[in-house]
Design a protein around this motif. Structure first.
Motif, PDB file in Angstrom:
ATOM      1  N   ASP A 122     -21.717 -33.639 -23.325  1.00 49.82           N
ATOM      2  CA  ASP A 122     -23.057 -34.167 -23.489  1.00 49.82           C
ATOM      3  C   ASP A 122     -23.834 -34.138 -22.167  1.00 49.82           C
ATOM      4  OD1 ASP A 122     -24.501 -35.302 -25.641  1.00 49.82           O
ATOM      5  OD2 ASP A 122     -24.657 -37.131 -24.406  1.00 49.82           O
ATOM      6  N   ARG A 123     -23.173 -34.638 -21.119  1.00 49.94           N
ATOM      7  CA  ARG A 123     -23.786 -34.691 -19.789  1.00 49.94           C
ATOM      8  C   ARG A 123     -24.202 -33.308 -19.318  1.00 49.94           C
ATOM      9  NH1 ARG A 123     -20.292 -37.949 -15.259  1.00 49.94           N
ATOM     10  NH2 ARG A 123     -20.536 -39.974 -16.211  1.00 49.94           N
ATOM     11  N   ARG A 128     -31.015 -28.862 -17.661  1.00 57.82           N
ATOM     12  CA  ARG A 128     -31.999 -27.778 -17.763  1.00 57.82           C
ATOM     13  C   ARG A 128     -32.429 -27.429 -16.345  1.00 57.82           C
ATOM     14  NH1 ARG A 128     -30.030 -28.265 -21.902  1.00 57.82           N
ATOM     15  NH2 ARG A 128     -30.908 -28.435 -23.992  1.00 57.82           N
ATOM     16  N   SER A 129     -32.525 -26.137 -16.076  1.00 57.60           N
ATOM     17  CA  SER A 129     -32.844 -25.698 -14.708  1.00 57.60           C
ATOM     18  C   SER A 129     -34.166 -24.950 -14.688  1.00 57.60           C
ATOM     19  CB  SER A 129     -31.752 -24.761 -14.193  1.00 57.60           C
ATOM     20  OG  SER A 129     -30.488 -25.326 -14.421  1.00 57.60           O
ATOM     21  N   CYS A 130     -34.836 -25.035 -13.535  1.00 54.57           N
ATOM     22  CA  CYS A 130     -36.075 -24.297 -13.349  1.00 54.57           C
ATOM     23  C   CYS A 130     -35.743 -22.948 -12.727  1.00 54.57           C
ATOM     24  CB  CYS A 130     -37.030 -25.061 -12.432  1.00 54.57           C
ATOM     25  SG  CYS A 130     -38.490 -24.085 -12.024  1.00 54.57           S
ATOM     26  N   PRO A 131     -36.096 -21.839 -13.421  1.00 51.45           N
ATOM     27  CA  PRO A 131     -35.773 -20.507 -12.880  1.00 51.45           C
ATOM     28  C   PRO A 131     -36.612 -20.172 -11.639  1.00 51.45           C
ATOM     29  CG  PRO A 131     -37.055 -20.307 -14.915  1.00 51.45           C
ATOM     30  CD  PRO A 131     -36.789 -21.781 -14.707  1.00 51.45           C
ATOM     31  N   ALA A 135     -35.002 -26.468  -9.460  1.00 53.36           N
ATOM     32  CA  ALA A 135     -34.856 -27.896  -9.774  1.00 53.36           C
ATOM     33  C   ALA A 135     -34.001 -28.064 -11.030  1.00 53.36           C
ATOM     34  CB  ALA A 135     -36.226 -28.520  -9.994  1.00 53.36           C
ATOM     35  N   VAL A 136     -33.190 -29.149 -11.053  1.00 48.73           N
ATOM     36  CA  VAL A 136     -32.321 -29.387 -12.202  1.00 48.73           C
ATOM     37  C   VAL A 136     -32.713 -30.710 -12.859  1.00 48.73           C
ATOM     38  CG1 VAL A 136     -29.937 -29.704 -12.978  1.00 48.73           C
ATOM     39  CG2 VAL A 136     -30.436 -28.111 -11.122  1.00 48.73           C
ATOM     40  N   TYR A 137     -32.858 -30.686 -14.172  1.00 50.94           N
ATOM     41  CA  TYR A 137     -33.210 -31.880 -14.944  1.00 50.94           C
ATOM     42  C   TYR A 137     -32.105 -32.158 -15.950  1.00 50.94           C
ATOM     43  CZ  TYR A 137     -37.810 -30.754 -13.097  1.00 50.94           C
ATOM     44  OH  TYR A 137     -38.854 -30.480 -12.260  1.00 50.94           O
ATOM     45  N   HIS A 138     -32.228 -33.290 -16.644  1.00 51.63           N
ATOM     46  CA  HIS A 138     -31.346 -33.572 -17.764  1.00 51.63           C
ATOM     47  C   HIS A 138     -32.210 -34.103 -18.892  1.00 51.63           C
ATOM     48  CE1 HIS A 138     -28.280 -35.423 -20.280  1.00 51.63           C
ATOM     49  NE2 HIS A 138     -27.419 -34.612 -19.678  1.00 51.63           N
ATOM     50  N   ASN A 142     -32.541 -37.455 -16.908  1.00 50.99           N
ATOM     51  CA  ASN A 142     -33.513 -37.147 -15.858  1.00 50.99           C
ATOM     52  C   ASN A 142     -34.511 -36.120 -16.378  1.00 50.99           C
ATOM     53  OD1 ASN A 142     -34.748 -36.696 -13.353  1.00 50.99           O
ATOM     54  ND2 ASN A 142     -33.237 -35.128 -12.796  1.00 50.99           N
ATOM     55  N   PRO A 143     -35.291 -36.510 -17.413  1.00 51.80           N
ATOM     56  CA  PRO A 143     -36.176 -35.517 -18.053  1.00 51.80           C
ATOM     57  C   PRO A 143     -37.400 -35.205 -17.184  1.00 51.80           C
ATOM     58  CG  PRO A 143     -36.481 -37.682 -19.058  1.00 51.80           C
ATOM     59  CD  PRO A 143     -35.402 -37.834 -18.019  1.00 51.80           C
TER      60      PRO A 143
END
Ligand SMILES: [Zn+2]
Length: 216
Positions: A122-123, A128-131, A135-138, A142-143
């Motif tokens: 799940d984690r 989600r990553s910015c190409p 930057a990395v989000y969740h 961490n939306p």
């Protein structure tokens, strides 16, 4: 205090290693850092590892063992140390025991961070990553301000192949099958402590300090 840390990918072992090292005032020794250090200094071991890794191969035990032995000969480990990412196999664990014996020392604890596989999937699969900027989000933890778009330049976020649920599940199964013998090795020697890896980093740290008898 001499510690080794075991934990599946995504369990936050690297973060815990840094927190423990700072709390216990002992160096955090990760195999990744050792490889990078030897590469940067241009040592023979560094050149060997570089050649193996750039051809996509796995670094053999004797090379990793030699790096660990070299690292443990430095003066900063006098008060103890935390090994992160080593040993990975019972053969490496046996080698480490020999090195410690030759130093007149012994392992205090092998700390294994335990966390349910579903939680890890799940984690990690929520990342989600910015190409564009990296930057990395969740998606839940961490939306971004706008769903699916990077906060910085608005690029469409992507899920890396490594973060796809099936890839994560496969890596976790591989981890379990590789780590079980290692956990048995330390359990049989009375050195294994299991710590709940669920929860905020400071909670996990507190749980580890309790099993180490260092709770404040
Ligand atoms: Zn971005």
């Amino acid at each position: 205090m001499i510690l080794i840390l075991l934990g599946p990918p995504g369990a936050g072992k690297g973060t815990q290693a840094k927190l423990l090292a700072s709390k216990l005032q002992i160096p955090h020794i990760s195999t990744g850092d050792m490889f990078r250090d030897h590469k940067a200094r241009g040592t023979e071991l560094g050149k060997t590892v570089d050649a193996i890794m750039s051809s996509g191969g796995l670094v053999p035990d004797d090379v990793t063992n030699a790096m660990v032995k070299d690292r443990l000969s430095r003066p900063d480990v006098a008060g103890g140390f935390i090994l992160d990412g080593y040993p990975r196999t019972t053969a490496q664990a046996g080698f480490l025991d020999q090195v410690l014996v030759s130093m007149g020392r012994k392992l205090d604890r092998a700390v294994s961070y335990e966390i349910a596989q579903e939680l890890l999937v799940d984690r990690m699969s929520g990342r989600r990553s910015c190409p564009t900027c990296g930057a990395v989000y969740h998606v839940t933890a961490n939306p971004p301000r706008t769903a699916g778009a990077c906060d910085r330049e608005g690029a469409a976020l992507v899920q890396r192949d490594d973060d796809k649920a099936e890839t994560v599940a496969r890596r976790l199964r591989e981890y379990d099958s590789k780590t079980e013998p290692l956990k048995r090795y330390y359990h049989e020697r009375g050195s294994l402590s299991e710590v709940a890896g669920t929860g905020a980093p400071d909670e996990v740290l507190a749980a580890a300090l309790r099993v180490l008898g260092r709770a404040s």
